[in-house]
Motif scaffolding. Structure first.
Motif, PDB file in Angstrom:
ATOM      1  N   VAL A   4       0.876  -1.166   0.000  1.00 34.34           N
ATOM      2  CA  VAL A   4       0.000   0.000   0.000  1.00 34.34           C
ATOM      3  C   VAL A   4       0.916   1.220   0.000  1.00 34.34           C
ATOM      4  CG1 VAL A   4      -1.764   1.293   1.240  1.00 34.34           C
ATOM      5  CG2 VAL A   4      -1.801  -1.219   1.260  1.00 34.34           C
ATOM      6  N   PRO A   5       0.760   2.118  -0.975  1.00 35.74           N
ATOM      7  CA  PRO A   5       1.668   3.269  -1.031  1.00 35.74           C
ATOM      8  C   PRO A   5       1.640   4.087   0.253  1.00 35.74           C
ATOM      9  CG  PRO A   5       0.410   3.078  -3.062  1.00 35.74           C
ATOM     10  CD  PRO A   5      -0.177   2.090  -2.098  1.00 35.74           C
ATOM     11  N   LEU A   6       2.806   4.547   0.630  1.00 30.63           N
ATOM     12  CA  LEU A   6       2.941   5.374   1.821  1.00 30.63           C
ATOM     13  C   LEU A   6       3.149   6.844   1.454  1.00 30.63           C
ATOM     14  CD1 LEU A   6       3.274   5.507   4.931  1.00 30.63           C
ATOM     15  CD2 LEU A   6       5.686   4.970   4.603  1.00 30.63           C
ATOM     16  N   THR A   7       3.845   7.089   0.362  1.00 35.18           N
ATOM     17  CA  THR A   7       4.116   8.458  -0.068  1.00 35.18           C
ATOM     18  C   THR A   7       3.683   8.642  -1.526  1.00 35.18           C
ATOM     19  OG1 THR A   7       6.397   7.796  -0.572  1.00 35.18           O
ATOM     20  CG2 THR A   7       6.007   8.894   1.532  1.00 35.18           C
ATOM     21  N   TRP A   8       2.989   9.746  -1.748  1.00 31.44           N
ATOM     22  CA  TRP A   8       2.485  10.102  -3.075  1.00 31.44           C
ATOM     23  C   TRP A   8       2.997  11.502  -3.383  1.00 31.44           C
ATOM     24  CZ3 TRP A   8      -1.802   6.796  -4.793  1.00 31.44           C
ATOM     25  CH2 TRP A   8      -2.239   5.892  -3.820  1.00 31.44           C
ATOM     26  N   LEU A   9       3.749  11.672  -4.453  1.00 34.65           N
ATOM     27  CA  LEU A   9       4.375  12.963  -4.745  1.00 34.65           C
ATOM     28  C   LEU A   9       3.721  13.617  -5.963  1.00 34.65           C
ATOM     29  CD1 LEU A   9       6.584  15.079  -4.237  1.00 34.65           C
ATOM     30  CD2 LEU A   9       8.113  13.693  -5.669  1.00 34.65           C
ATOM     31  N   LEU A 194       4.501  19.629   9.501  1.00 36.78           N
ATOM     32  CA  LEU A 194       4.157  18.435   8.726  1.00 36.78           C
ATOM     33  C   LEU A 194       4.226  17.196   9.598  1.00 36.78           C
ATOM     34  CD1 LEU A 194       3.633  16.840   6.102  1.00 36.78           C
ATOM     35  CD2 LEU A 194       6.113  16.949   5.672  1.00 36.78           C
ATOM     36  N   ALA A 195       5.283  17.076  10.395  1.00 37.61           N
ATOM     37  CA  ALA A 195       5.436  15.903  11.261  1.00 37.61           C
ATOM     38  C   ALA A 195       4.297  15.829  12.273  1.00 37.61           C
ATOM     39  CB  ALA A 195       6.783  15.949  11.978  1.00 37.61           C
ATOM     40  N   ALA A 203      -3.131   9.004  13.915  1.00 40.03           N
ATOM     41  CA  ALA A 203      -4.032   8.706  15.031  1.00 40.03           C
ATOM     42  C   ALA A 203      -5.481   8.604  14.567  1.00 40.03           C
ATOM     43  CB  ALA A 203      -3.901   9.775  16.111  1.00 40.03           C
ATOM     44  N   LEU A 204      -5.821   9.315  13.498  1.00 42.18           N
ATOM     45  CA  LEU A 204      -7.180   9.279  12.966  1.00 42.18           C
ATOM     46  C   LEU A 204      -7.436   8.070  12.067  1.00 42.18           C
ATOM     47  CD1 LEU A 204      -7.758  13.039  12.025  1.00 42.18           C
ATOM     48  CD2 LEU A 204      -8.795  11.785  13.931  1.00 42.18           C
ATOM     49  N   GLY A 205      -6.378   7.376  11.669  1.00 45.80           N
ATOM     50  CA  GLY A 205      -6.551   6.194  10.842  1.00 45.80           C
ATOM     51  C   GLY A 205      -6.088   6.333   9.411  1.00 45.80           C
ATOM     52  N   PHE A 206      -5.478   7.468   9.055  1.00 44.06           N
ATOM     53  CA  PHE A 206      -4.907   7.607   7.723  1.00 44.06           C
ATOM     54  C   PHE A 206      -3.661   6.739   7.594  1.00 44.06           C
ATOM     55  CE2 PHE A 206      -7.332  11.558   8.017  1.00 44.06           C
ATOM     56  CZ  PHE A 206      -7.910  11.630   6.755  1.00 44.06           C
ATOM     57  N   PHE A 207      -3.252   6.518   6.334  1.00 44.06           N
ATOM     58  CA  PHE A 207      -2.009   5.795   6.102  1.00 44.06           C
ATOM     59  C   PHE A 207      -1.241   6.495   4.990  1.00 44.06           C
ATOM     60  CE2 PHE A 207       0.691   2.617   4.057  1.00 44.06           C
ATOM     61  CZ  PHE A 207       1.409   2.173   5.155  1.00 44.06           C
ATOM     62  N   GLY A 208      -0.134   7.131   5.357  1.00 48.54           N
ATOM     63  CA  GLY A 208       0.673   7.830   4.376  1.00 48.54           C
ATOM     64  C   GLY A 208       0.089   9.179   4.023  1.00 48.54           C
ATOM     65  N   ARG A 209       0.753   9.818   3.039  1.00 51.31           N
ATOM     66  CA  ARG A 209       0.353  11.196   2.731  1.00 51.31           C
ATOM     67  C   ARG A 209       0.830  11.601   1.346  1.00 51.31           C
ATOM     68  NH1 ARG A 209       0.242  15.882   7.195  1.00 51.31           N
ATOM     69  NH2 ARG A 209      -1.254  17.200   6.092  1.00 51.31           N
ATOM     70  N   VAL A 219       9.880  12.958   6.046  1.00 46.96           N
ATOM     71  CA  VAL A 219       9.084  13.283   7.230  1.00 46.96           C
ATOM     72  C   VAL A 219       7.829  12.420   7.275  1.00 46.96           C
ATOM     73  CG1 VAL A 219       7.847  15.122   8.441  1.00 46.96           C
ATOM     74  CG2 VAL A 219       9.969  15.641   7.216  1.00 46.96           C
ATOM     75  N   ILE A 220       7.192  12.248   6.140  1.00 47.00           N
ATOM     76  CA  ILE A 220       5.991  11.417   6.075  1.00 47.00           C
ATOM     77  C   ILE A 220       6.324   9.971   6.410  1.00 47.00           C
ATOM     78  CG2 ILE A 220       4.213  10.528   4.525  1.00 47.00           C
ATOM     79  CD1 ILE A 220       4.446  13.224   2.993  1.00 47.00           C
ATOM     80  N   GLU A 221       7.406   9.465   5.843  1.00 43.57           N
ATOM     81  CA  GLU A 221       7.797   8.078   6.128  1.00 43.57           C
ATOM     82  C   GLU A 221       8.089   7.886   7.609  1.00 43.57           C
ATOM     83  OE1 GLU A 221      10.384   5.818   3.929  1.00 43.57           O
ATOM     84  OE2 GLU A 221       9.474   6.248   1.983  1.00 43.57           O
TER      85      GLU A 221
END
Length: 274
Positions: A4-9, A194-195, A203-209, A219-221
């Motif tokens: 599942v992708p963690l970072t999307w640029l 950002l961090a 904490a809200l349930g998102f995964f990656g950014r 920072v996202i990783e």
């Protein structure tokens, strides 16, 4: 690429050199933007530059954010991207400003075999989150577009978006989709902010950014990968649960059951993917 992708640029579709650099920046997915990042008089050039970029298999998956589904540029976007279908170099379409499941169906019919990802950027889109998430098998993910959503709701404080965020996380889970990634953090120099925002999103349930600059990727990783303490806790839980089915208490008083054990497995799986 990670499961599942963690970072999307994000990268503007009318800047070939920047697109080429983005492919080597370390993101899991590169998002070529034909919409907001491209001026109206550069749309045709952006489509041509994107086609050139995808003439050969890219080193990482590339998705394209097309223009508004009810706007004049959308048909031209699809026509340009349809020509890439035989090459198999385009990994997905990101659909902006989706507010109804009815918008997904014709897009899926006109772009067969391409995974679709819907951006919910209005109150109406958030209200229809689950219906959109289940509109078609080609729909593989949903996420918020928080800049437009903030304007639509008249929200000033960041906490005012927490309910829509939770709504989208819940809808994705209920639809059997991957957890949504967070929307972009617009200040590329504010890495501390950002961090902190990523920690809140996790904490809200998102995964990656999604990111808009390569400097945001580490920072996202760091925010979304398990910490050493989380890994140690997960190993302790699995060690205690080995060969002992059912709920039980650890020596330090913590209670574990099947849900806790499943969470520990997810933590270690994510740690291994790092």
């Amino acid at each position: 690429m990670r499961e599942v992708p963690l970072t999307w640029l994000y990268v503007p579709g009318d800047r070939p050199e920047t697109m080429a650099k983005a492919l080597a920046a370390g993101a899991d997915v590169v998002l070529v933007d034909l919409e907001d990042a491209v001026a109206p008089d550069r749309k045709e050039y952006a489509r041509a530059a994107t086609a050139d970029l995808l003439a050969e298999p890219p080193p990482v998956p590339v998705h394209v954010r097309v223009n508004a589904l009810d706007g004049p540029e959308f048909a031209a976007d699809l026509a340009a991207l349809h020509a890439l279908a035989p090459l198999g170099t385009l990994a997905g379409l990101r659909l902006p400003k989706v507010s109804s499941p009815a918008q997904i169906l014709p897009t899926a019919d006109r772009a067969p075999h391409l995974p679709l990802y819907a951006l919910l950027e209005s109150a109406l889109g958030v209200e229809h989150a689950y219906a959109i998430a289940t509109a078609h098998p080609a729909l593989r993910g949903i996420a918020l577009g928080e800049t437009d959503l903030r304007a639509d709701l008249g929200v000033r404080a960041d906490a005012g978006l927490d309910w829509p965020r939770s709504r989208v996380v819940l809808a994705a889970r209920a639809a059997g989709l991957a957890p949504p990634p967070q929307s972009v953090h617009p200040d590329v120099r504010d890495l501390d902010g950002l961090a902190a925002s990523c920690a809140h999103g996790r904490a809200l349930g998102f995964f990656g950014r999604a990111a808009i600059h390569p400097r945001q990727l580490p920072v996202i990783e760091a925010a979304y990968l398990p910490t050493p303490q989380e890994i140690e806790t997960a190993e302790t839980i699995l060690g205690a649960a080995a060969g002992r089915p059912g709920a039980q208490a650890l020596p330090d008083g913590r209670f574990i059951d099947s849900a806790v054990v499943a969470g520990a497995h997810r933590t270690l799986a994510l740690a291994r993917r790092a």
